[in-house]
Write an enzyme that holds these catalytic residues in place. Structure first.
Site, PDB file in Angstrom:
ATOM      1  N   GLY A  13      43.000  43.445  43.363  1.00  0.00           N
ATOM      2  CA  GLY A  13      43.082  43.766  44.793  1.00  0.00           C
ATOM      3  C   GLY A  13      42.047  42.996  45.582  1.00  0.00           C
ATOM      4  N   GLY A 116      37.808  43.125  39.310  1.00  0.00           N
ATOM      5  CA  GLY A 116      37.391  44.466  38.914  1.00  0.00           C
ATOM      6  C   GLY A 116      37.655  44.689  37.436  1.00  0.00           C
ATOM      7  N   GLY A 118      40.211  45.566  35.487  1.00  0.00           N
ATOM      8  CA  GLY A 118      41.340  44.904  34.820  1.00  0.00           C
ATOM      9  C   GLY A 118      41.140  43.401  34.720  1.00  0.00           C
ATOM     10  CB  ILE A 140      36.727  48.870  47.871  1.00  0.00           C
ATOM     11  CG1 ILE A 140      38.047  49.456  47.352  1.00  0.00           C
ATOM     12  CG2 ILE A 140      36.949  47.593  48.657  1.00  0.00           C
ATOM     13  CD1 ILE A 140      38.914  50.070  48.453  1.00  0.00           C
ATOM     14  CG  ASP A 141      38.352  51.494  43.556  1.00  0.00           C
ATOM     15  OD1 ASP A 141      38.601  51.649  44.768  1.00  0.00           O
ATOM     16  OD2 ASP A 141      39.216  51.173  42.716  1.00  0.00           O
ATOM     17  NE  ARG A 185      42.489  51.299  40.675  1.00  0.00           N
ATOM     18  CZ  ARG A 185      43.614  50.633  40.876  1.00  0.00           C
ATOM     19  NH1 ARG A 185      44.746  51.107  40.431  1.00  0.00           N
ATOM     20  NH2 ARG A 185      43.613  49.487  41.508  1.00  0.00           N
TER      21      ARG A 185
HETATM   22  O1  F6P Z   1      41.032  49.290  43.187  1.00  0.00           O
HETATM   23  C1  F6P Z   1      41.067  49.101  44.564  1.00  0.00           C
HETATM   24  C2  F6P Z   1      42.161  49.910  45.200  1.00  0.00           C
HETATM   25  O2  F6P Z   1      42.102  49.691  46.583  1.00  0.00           O
HETATM   26  C3  F6P Z   1      42.129  51.401  44.866  1.00  0.00           C
HETATM   27  O3  F6P Z   1      41.141  52.091  45.572  1.00  0.00           O
HETATM   28  C4  F6P Z   1      43.544  51.783  45.198  1.00  0.00           C
HETATM   29  O4  F6P Z   1      43.958  52.921  44.477  1.00  0.00           O
HETATM   30  C5  F6P Z   1      44.316  50.571  44.776  1.00  0.00           C
HETATM   31  O5  F6P Z   1      43.422  49.484  44.755  1.00  0.00           O
HETATM   32  C6  F6P Z   1      45.482  50.226  45.656  1.00  0.00           C
HETATM   33  O6  F6P Z   1      46.146  49.135  45.095  1.00  0.00           O
HETATM   34  P1  F6P Z   1      47.337  48.348  45.802  1.00  0.00           P
HETATM   35  O7  F6P Z   1      46.717  47.378  46.765  1.00  0.00           O
HETATM   36  O8  F6P Z   1      48.029  47.678  44.693  1.00  0.00           O
HETATM   37  O9  F6P Z   1      48.179  49.354  46.534  1.00  0.00           O
END
Ligand code: F6P
Length: 361
Positions: A13, A116, A118, A140-141, A185
């Site tokens: 992300g 991050g 992954g 960001i988490d 998350r």
């Molecule tokens: O890991 C960062 C994050 O923004 C999480 O806080 C959130 O759950 C997820 O990514 C959202 O992912 P996507 O952009 O695939 O919807």
């Protein structure tokens, strides 16, 4: 004539501060007379059709303050290394071989992977298979081990705080309960820090399961003491005692896309207290926009440090921030498991001391 050629990519992300890292790395590499190649769309860029461009000081000047990533990114694709919550899948050996061929063909002597949990798992697997990678912790988490903080977290928290400031005024005017669902998350860091700084009355995080009844009891008590509005911050991964995460769909990795708990909490509060209640999902606003000063500085320091690590040949390491200093740790240490909020964390106890409720008593 460059003395060395290295690569850089952003994966997973997006997150405020990515461009600061890229710029920091490019400037530091240029100082060493190294050439730096930016692969586009995350790890996909090192697979066919290979996508990259040569970066230099002029092409990265003026990007530090910009959100997103000039290289593009993806959390889908052929390198996905995660499988369900907490499980990790191995990469397909043919993908690793193809990546190796690309990098060797381009004469890349080191690859900086910004990502991050992954994406760093992928970087580490590439390293274990002979590709010289260096990790830079992004999310960001703020849920990565082996670093006190990841860049992007401060910007996300700033967004939560700004939103709470705005919600406070309307909540007070209408004597309402406002529920704000934030990202993070399975970790509650964004909700915890954002909620404290934004003056939340209730913070619900995954690490402290809550009871619905405790929420209405607390709000009713506030009412009897003259507080006619209440601010609730709910982490997207928060769950009730004996309950589970709320999600509406699965992503490509087979992992739940969290979301919806804020709405459930708001509905319960409205029904049980009779209070006018509204819920807001902050969503991707937390990931967008310009990075804060702190994330620009951290990003720049991380980018420069990643180049230093390549110069020292410390492949398989991740840039890490501890005690106000940027150092390094083995990437494997950072990806073993995610970093959660300990229920007795000092910020949790500080919140409790100033009357913030976690819905658990
Ligand atoms: O890991 C960062 C994050 O923004 C999480 O806080 C959130 O759950 C997820 O990514 C959202 O992912 P996507 O952009 O695939 O919807």
């Amino acid at each position: 004539m460059a003395t060395k050629r290295i690569g850089i990519l952003t994966s997973g992300g997006d997150c405020p501060g990515l461009n600061a890292v890229i710029r920091g790395a490019v400037y530091a590499a240029s100082k060493r007379n190294w050439e730096i190649i930016g692969f586009t769309d995350g790890y996909e860029g090192i697979l066919s059709p290979v996508r990259y461009r040569v970066l230099d000081e002029s092409s990265t000047s003026g990007i530090m303050h910009l959100g997103g990533t000039i290289l593009g990114t993806t959390n889908r694709g052929r390198f996905v290394a995660k499988k369900m919550h907490g499980e990790k899948a191995k990469l397909d050996p043919s993908i690793i071989e193809e990546a190796k061929e690309t990098l060797e063909g381009l004469g890349i002597e080191g690859l900086i992977c910004i990502g991050g949990d992954g994406s760093l798992t992928t970087a580490n697997e590439l390293f274990e298979n002979g590709i010289p990678t260096i990790g830079v912790p992004k999310t960001i988490d703020n849920d990565l081990r082996a670093t006190a903080v990841t860049f992007g977290f401060d910007s996300a928290v700033a967004c939560v705080v700004d939103s709470l400031d705005r919600l406070h005024t309307t909540a007070r005017s209408h004597k309402r309960v406002m529920v704000l669902e934030v990202m993070g998350r399975y970790a509650g860091w964004i909700a915890l820090h954002g909620g404290l700084a934004g003056g939340a009355d209730i913070i619900l995080i995954p690490e402290i399961p809550f009871e619905f009844e405790a929420l209405s009891k607390f709000i009713d008590e506030r009412e009897t003491h003259g507080s006619t509005s209440t601010m609730v911050v709910v982490a997207e991964g928060a769950c009730p005692k004996d309950g589970t995460y709320v999600s509406k769909s699965m992503d490509q990795k087979g992992e739940a896309r969290l979301g919806g708990i804020g709405e459930q909490v708001a509905e319960y509060i409205a029904d049980s207290t009779g209070k006018d209640t509204r819920s807001v999902v902050l969503g991707h606003l937390q990931r967008g926009g310009n990075p804060t000063a702190l994330d620009r500085i951290l990003g720049t320091r991380f980018g420069v440090a990643a180049v230093d690590l390549l110069a020292e040949g410390k492949y398989g390491s991740m840039v890490s921030y501890q005690n106000y200093l940027v150092g390094d740790v083995p990437m494997a240490d950072a990806i073993r498991s995610i970093r959660l909020v300990e229920p007795d964390n000092q910020i949790v106890t500080t919140c409790r001391e100033v009357g913030i409720h976690f819905g658990d008593e």
